[in-house]
Design an enzyme around this catalytic site. Structure first.
Site, PDB file in Angstrom:
ATOM      1  N   TRP A 214      -2.265   2.502  -3.432  1.00 12.66           N
ATOM      2  CA  TRP A 214      -2.708   1.909  -4.699  1.00 12.66           C
ATOM      3  C   TRP A 214      -4.127   1.384  -4.595  1.00 12.66           C
ATOM      4  CZ3 TRP A 214       0.426   4.359  -7.315  1.00 12.66           C
ATOM      5  CH2 TRP A 214       1.775   4.478  -6.964  1.00 12.66           C
TER       6      TRP A 214
ATOM      7  N   ASP B 264      -5.276  -7.153  -6.848  1.00  8.80           N
ATOM      8  CA  ASP B 264      -4.081  -6.518  -7.397  1.00  8.80           C
ATOM      9  C   ASP B 264      -2.888  -7.133  -6.675  1.00  8.80           C
ATOM     10  OD1 ASP B 264      -1.934  -4.927  -8.069  1.00  8.80           O
ATOM     11  OD2 ASP B 264      -2.861  -3.033  -7.484  1.00  8.80           O
TER      12      ASP B 264
ATOM     13  N   LYS C 216       7.965  -5.861 -10.543  1.00 10.03           N
ATOM     14  CA  LYS C 216       8.387  -6.261  -9.193  1.00 10.03           C
ATOM     15  C   LYS C 216       9.041  -7.648  -9.256  1.00 10.03           C
ATOM     16  CE  LYS C 216       5.879  -2.702  -7.708  1.00 10.03           C
ATOM     17  NZ  LYS C 216       6.423  -1.435  -7.238  1.00 10.03           N
TER      18      LYS C 216
END
Length: 354
Positions: free
Chosen positions: A102, A169, A193
């Site tokens: 990511w 992030d 999440k």
């Protein structure tokens, strides 16, 4: 049907109370005779949801009015582009830490906007550690990092002191541990999440850093200031994911907040890592010092045991244990709502394999 032990990496487990209240709201929200799925986002009932959903984030993070909270669409992947559009000056450059898939995605998008320096990377070692030997100077418009790497099971335990803006992030470990959130100028996180269902992304941004990039033709939706002015309703927001996220954060707040969640998460991680370290059949993919509290990626040292192990954890009611397709092995994602009893079930299965 009995409830599974859900180790999925995302969308993932949420508190049972959140499921129950969300189900009630789908049938009748606030007793108004309408479902949360069909109410107007301009109605007073939902405006109250959005207002509290934004306020509770600042309470949990201990942030003041110099920060703004946004709920946006597009996932964290859209933020890979929105961040450089808003913070990278025309002709400027940004520093990125490459710690996984990511992070690499964020780097790829930022390069489409301007100049990017990769100040540290563990790619050549299959992202098995967090790079630490780097410095971030004032020549950069911002520094971008990914706090937790779901695929490889690594997590930043500390954050650097930088002479520029710091962007993070936090999609896979937000609200899971205590941090000085005021160190960050912009935080973003997909909800799926620790916060709620997929479909909404949290952005926490210090207002004074905006509108300085000098981009005259930035798409309006990409402009954080537009969303701030419209109070996260520049367009129709993802009403149900915002509501479910609010319920999740209310549950977190009333159960001891981030500090209590961190203690629970440390206990869960210790239980599983202790078994991996003591059981010669298993090992992690990453170095010990950078192990994630959220995502434990591990593998069998004896492939002949795979069929037996897979059958055993499935029979125990465990779900979502397969590793990411790019890495293989197994991945136990232990987000805030996963009870330690589920981790004990997994550990017991691991002990049973001889």
């Amino acid at each position: 049907m009995s409830k599974k032990h859900n180790f999925s990496a995302g969308p993932c487990i949420l508190p049972q109370e959140v499921f129950e209240k969300s189900a009630e709201a789908i049938l009748d929200f606030n007793g108004i005779g309408l479902s949360i799925l069909e109410i107007s986002h301009r109605s007073k009932d939902f405006v109250a949801v959005m207002d509290e959903a934004r306020a509770i984030v600042k309470r949990l993070m201990n942030l003041g009015d110099d920060y703004e909270v946004l709920y946006l669409g597009g996932g964290a992947s859209l933020q890979f582009a929105m961040v450089p559009y808003n913070l990278m000056k025309v002709g400027g450059k940004a520093a990125y830490l490459d710690t996984g898939t990511w992070a690499a995605g964020a780097i790829k998008e930022a390069k489409k906007v301007g100049s990017v320096d990769i100040v540290g990377s563990s790619k050549e070692e299959n992202y098995s550690f967090i790079p630490k030997d780097y410095k971030i100077g004032a020549e950069y418009d911002y520094f971008h990092c990914t706090s937790n790497n779901t695929i490889y099971g690594t997590q930043m335990k500390t954050f650097p002191e930088v002479d520029t803006l710091m962007v993070c992030d936090m999609s896979s470990d937000i609200f899971s541990r205590q941090l000085d959130f005021s160190k960050f100028d912009l935080i973003y996180a997909g909800a799926q999440k620790n916060m709620g269902p997929a479909g909404v992304t949290l952005v926490v941004v210090k207002k004074e850093i905006l509108e300085k990039a000098g981009r005259e033709n930035m798409p309006s939706y990409f402009d954080y200031s537009q969303h701030i002015a419209k109070e996260s309703m520049y367009n129709t927001p993802p009403v149900f994911p915002v509501y479910a996220s609010l319920l999740t954060l209310q549950y977190l707040e009333k159960n001891g907040g981030i500090a209590a969640a961190e203690a629970r998460n440390e206990a869960k991680a210790k239980l599983l890592y202790d078994e991996i370290d003591s059981n010669p059949l298993f090992e992690t993919f990453c170095v010990k010092e950078d192990r994630s509290l959220m995502n434990v990626s591990f593998k069998l040292n004896d492939d002949s045991k795979k069929e037996e192990f897979d059958a055993a954890w499935k029979a125990a009611g465990i779900n979502g244990l397969n590793g990411h397709r790019s890495l293989g092995g197994y991945r136990a994602s232990m987000y805030n709502a996963l009870p330690i009893e589920s981790v004990q079930v997994l550990v017991d299965v691991m002990k049973s394999i001889k």
